[in-house]
Scaffold this motif. Structure first.
Motif: not given
Length: 149
Positions: A70-76, A78-89
């Motif tokens: 996985n790669t962390v694609v959004e990071f703020e 205390g407020r937001r965190i998101a990750w995705r892998h090869f399939s892009r979801h």
């Protein structure tokens, strides 16, 4: 019936956003809070704490065991965190602190995945709402110091 490739659930947790975010930013705790039963590894490859652009591997199991990066694609903080892998979801968590606690939203966002109908055929769009609700319940219990089932 229209298939939704964005599934979102929310839960109010009576804890500060910083405590909840710390759990989400710690890959070693993902298997502890996972409500899908697919995250199996407690020793992920990668950093101990996530940040924007961080890459981390997890041991998984859907039928057969496998590994995912996985790669962390959004990071703020205390407020937001998101990750995705090869399939892009994208798996995304957003936190909004209120008096007495934090509203936590978890999203599974597959709107940019090529071949989305395959996700429906494999049952992901049907199973994820309940799995997300269990994950949020597990997160609540973990942060509040209660025993997980």
């Amino acid at each position: 019936m229209t298939t939704s490739y964005l599934i979102r659930r929310e839960r109010f947790i009576p804890a500060p956003a910083s405590a909840i975010f710390e759990v989400l930013a710690t890959p070693a705790l993902h298997s502890v809070i996972d409500g899908s039963g697919t995250v199996t590894g407690e020793q992920p490859n990668g950093p101990q704490r996530l940040s924007k652009g961080a890459r981390f591997g997890m041991d998984m199991k859907i039928g057969a065991p496998y590994k995912i990066l996985n790669t962390v694609v959004e990071f703020e903080e205390g407020r937001r965190i998101a990750w995705r892998h090869f399939s892009r979801h994208v798996w995304r968590y957003t936190l909004q602190e209120h008096d007495g606690g934090t509203l936590v939203a978890e999203e599974w966002d597959a709107r940019s995945v090529p071949g989305r109908p395959l996700l429906k055929l494999l049952g992901f769009t049907r199973k994820h709402p309940e799995s997300i609700e269990r994950t949020l319940e597990n997160l609540d219990r973990y942060v509040m110091g209660q025993r997980l089932p």
